[in-house]
Design a protein around this motif. Sequence first.
Motif, PDB file in Angstrom:
ATOM      1  N   LEU A  29      14.403   0.809  46.486  1.00  0.00           N
ATOM      2  CA  LEU A  29      14.514   1.345  45.132  1.00  0.00           C
ATOM      3  C   LEU A  29      15.136   2.742  45.119  1.00  0.00           C
ATOM      4  O   LEU A  29      15.659   3.188  44.109  1.00  0.00           O
ATOM      5  N   PHE A  30      15.071   3.445  46.263  1.00  0.00           N
ATOM      6  CA  PHE A  30      15.519   4.835  46.325  1.00  0.00           C
ATOM      7  C   PHE A  30      16.764   5.048  47.179  1.00  0.00           C
ATOM      8  O   PHE A  30      17.273   6.155  47.261  1.00  0.00           O
ATOM      9  N   VAL A  31      17.246   4.003  47.835  1.00  0.00           N
ATOM     10  CA  VAL A  31      18.444   4.105  48.674  1.00  0.00           C
ATOM     11  C   VAL A  31      19.450   3.063  48.205  1.00  0.00           C
ATOM     12  O   VAL A  31      19.107   2.163  47.460  1.00  0.00           O
ATOM     13  N   GLY A  32      20.672   3.156  48.628  1.00  0.00           N
ATOM     14  CA  GLY A  32      21.697   2.205  48.205  1.00  0.00           C
ATOM     15  C   GLY A  32      21.685   0.913  49.007  1.00  0.00           C
ATOM     16  O   GLY A  32      22.457   0.011  48.737  1.00  0.00           O
ATOM     17  N   GLN A  33      20.801   0.824  49.977  1.00  0.00           N
ATOM     18  CA  GLN A  33      20.750  -0.347  50.845  1.00  0.00           C
ATOM     19  C   GLN A  33      19.723  -1.356  50.340  1.00  0.00           C
ATOM     20  O   GLN A  33      18.755  -0.988  49.684  1.00  0.00           O
ATOM     21  N   THR A  34      19.966  -2.614  50.673  1.00  0.00           N
ATOM     22  CA  THR A  34      19.037  -3.676  50.315  1.00  0.00           C
ATOM     23  C   THR A  34      18.212  -4.011  51.555  1.00  0.00           C
ATOM     24  O   THR A  34      18.769  -4.319  52.609  1.00  0.00           O
TER      25      THR A  34
ATOM     26  N   LEU B 237      20.557  -8.845  60.458  1.00  0.00           N
ATOM     27  CA  LEU B 237      19.425  -9.771  60.447  1.00  0.00           C
ATOM     28  C   LEU B 237      18.539  -9.411  61.622  1.00  0.00           C
ATOM     29  O   LEU B 237      18.950  -9.516  62.772  1.00  0.00           O
ATOM     30  N   ASP B 238      17.342  -8.955  61.335  1.00  0.00           N
ATOM     31  CA  ASP B 238      16.378  -8.608  62.373  1.00  0.00           C
ATOM     32  C   ASP B 238      15.366  -9.742  62.451  1.00  0.00           C
ATOM     33  O   ASP B 238      14.380  -9.765  61.716  1.00  0.00           O
ATOM     34  N   ALA B 239      15.635 -10.691  63.339  1.00  0.00           N
ATOM     35  CA  ALA B 239      14.778 -11.871  63.450  1.00  0.00           C
ATOM     36  C   ALA B 239      13.551 -11.632  64.310  1.00  0.00           C
ATOM     37  O   ALA B 239      12.590 -12.384  64.239  1.00  0.00           O
ATOM     38  N   ALA B 240      13.564 -10.600  65.137  1.00  0.00           N
ATOM     39  CA  ALA B 240      12.440 -10.353  66.031  1.00  0.00           C
ATOM     40  C   ALA B 240      11.386  -9.453  65.405  1.00  0.00           C
ATOM     41  O   ALA B 240      10.236  -9.466  65.819  1.00  0.00           O
ATOM     42  N   GLY B 241      11.760  -8.650  64.433  1.00  0.00           N
ATOM     43  CA  GLY B 241      10.792  -7.766  63.792  1.00  0.00           C
ATOM     44  C   GLY B 241      10.324  -6.640  64.691  1.00  0.00           C
ATOM     45  O   GLY B 241       9.236  -6.114  64.516  1.00  0.00           O
ATOM     46  N   ASN B 242      11.153  -6.260  65.663  1.00  0.00           N
ATOM     47  CA  ASN B 242      10.711  -5.255  66.618  1.00  0.00           C
ATOM     48  C   ASN B 242      11.409  -3.910  66.466  1.00  0.00           C
ATOM     49  O   ASN B 242      11.199  -3.021  67.263  1.00  0.00           O
ATOM     50  N   ARG B 243      12.227  -3.737  65.459  1.00  0.00           N
ATOM     51  CA  ARG B 243      12.895  -2.461  65.223  1.00  0.00           C
ATOM     52  C   ARG B 243      12.365  -1.873  63.912  1.00  0.00           C
ATOM     53  O   ARG B 243      12.315  -2.562  62.898  1.00  0.00           O
ATOM     54  N   PRO B 244      11.998  -0.614  63.928  1.00  0.00           N
ATOM     55  CA  PRO B 244      11.540   0.017  62.685  1.00  0.00           C
ATOM     56  C   PRO B 244      12.651   0.029  61.641  1.00  0.00           C
ATOM     57  O   PRO B 244      13.836   0.112  61.975  1.00  0.00           O
ATOM     58  N   LEU B 245      12.287  -0.048  60.376  1.00  0.00           N
ATOM     59  CA  LEU B 245      13.271  -0.033  59.296  1.00  0.00           C
ATOM     60  C   LEU B 245      14.147   1.213  59.360  1.00  0.00           C
ATOM     61  O   LEU B 245      15.334   1.153  59.057  1.00  0.00           O
ATOM     62  N   SER B 246      13.593   2.348  59.766  1.00  0.00           N
ATOM     63  CA  SER B 246      14.387   3.577  59.836  1.00  0.00           C
ATOM     64  C   SER B 246      15.549   3.418  60.819  1.00  0.00           C
ATOM     65  O   SER B 246      16.660   3.879  60.569  1.00  0.00           O
ATOM     66  N   ARG B 247      15.333   2.735  61.935  1.00  0.00           N
ATOM     67  CA  ARG B 247      16.404   2.525  62.917  1.00  0.00           C
ATOM     68  C   ARG B 247      17.403   1.493  62.415  1.00  0.00           C
ATOM     69  O   ARG B 247      18.600   1.626  62.634  1.00  0.00           O
ATOM     70  N   LEU B 248      16.935   0.469  61.748  1.00  0.00           N
ATOM     71  CA  LEU B 248      17.840  -0.541  61.204  1.00  0.00           C
ATOM     72  C   LEU B 248      18.728   0.074  60.127  1.00  0.00           C
ATOM     73  O   LEU B 248      19.919  -0.229  60.057  1.00  0.00           O
ATOM     74  N   ARG B 249      18.181   0.965  59.314  1.00  0.00           N
ATOM     75  CA  ARG B 249      18.967   1.603  58.256  1.00  0.00           C
ATOM     76  C   ARG B 249      20.079   2.461  58.835  1.00  0.00           C
ATOM     77  O   ARG B 249      21.127   2.610  58.219  1.00  0.00           O
ATOM     78  N   ARG B 250      19.889   3.023  60.034  1.00  0.00           N
ATOM     79  CA  ARG B 250      20.923   3.862  60.648  1.00  0.00           C
ATOM     80  C   ARG B 250      22.161   3.068  61.029  1.00  0.00           C
ATOM     81  O   ARG B 250      23.246   3.629  61.115  1.00  0.00           O
ATOM     82  N   ILE B 251      22.038   1.765  61.287  1.00  0.00           N
ATOM     83  CA  ILE B 251      23.207   0.958  61.647  1.00  0.00           C
ATOM     84  C   ILE B 251      23.733   0.162  60.453  1.00  0.00           C
ATOM     85  O   ILE B 251      24.682  -0.586  60.571  1.00  0.00           O
TER      86      ILE B 251
ATOM     87  N   GLY C 249      24.814  -1.728  52.496  1.00  0.00           N
ATOM     88  CA  GLY C 249      24.586  -2.953  53.256  1.00  0.00           C
ATOM     89  C   GLY C 249      23.219  -3.558  52.998  1.00  0.00           C
ATOM     90  O   GLY C 249      22.396  -3.006  52.261  1.00  0.00           O
ATOM     91  N   THR C 250      22.997  -4.693  53.643  1.00  0.00           N
ATOM     92  CA  THR C 250      21.752  -5.437  53.481  1.00  0.00           C
ATOM     93  C   THR C 250      21.136  -5.718  54.842  1.00  0.00           C
ATOM     94  O   THR C 250      21.825  -6.152  55.754  1.00  0.00           O
TER      95      THR C 250
END
Length: 149
Positions: free
Chosen positions: A86-91, A39-53, A58-59
């Motif tokens: 739509l192109f990755v297994g993550q939500t 859950l990224d409540a601050a909106g300060n991390r790029p989606l690419s970095r969030l996807r790495r963890i 996962g979601t």
Amino acid sequence: MRIRTGDPNRSSSARGAADVVDHTREDVTARGVRYDVVLDAAGNRPLSRLRRILAPHGTVAFVGGEDGGPVRGGTDRWTRGLVLQLFVGQTLRPLIAITRRPDLLTLAALAEAGAVTPVVDRTYPPAEAADAVRHPESGHPRGKLVLTV
């Protein structure tokens, strides 16, 4: 599943978290650990970095839009997440809150009973309302900002 919260001053058990990271001292995306839910409540991390963890299936639920985009403003991040999933297994989903009176009354009753305790970073008198609005821009508040009346 391990849960992380960004408030190291509160006990992890009080927040329901097994592990706590102080975002001012450590970058959670640099640890190499993967999570089922982020859950990224601050909106300060790029989606690419969030996807790495995020685990392969996962979601990630995110609030806010980083700094917004040139065309769609804060919805730019939402659009990118919805299309990318739509192109990755993550939500990758934006989190949109809907405020309902019955829910607020329940929350108020829980707070009055001491079952939930809001984390307050700072309070401001009405004369300093502009400072309250600017405060989040200076870094990450450690809780809610309250305008006293």
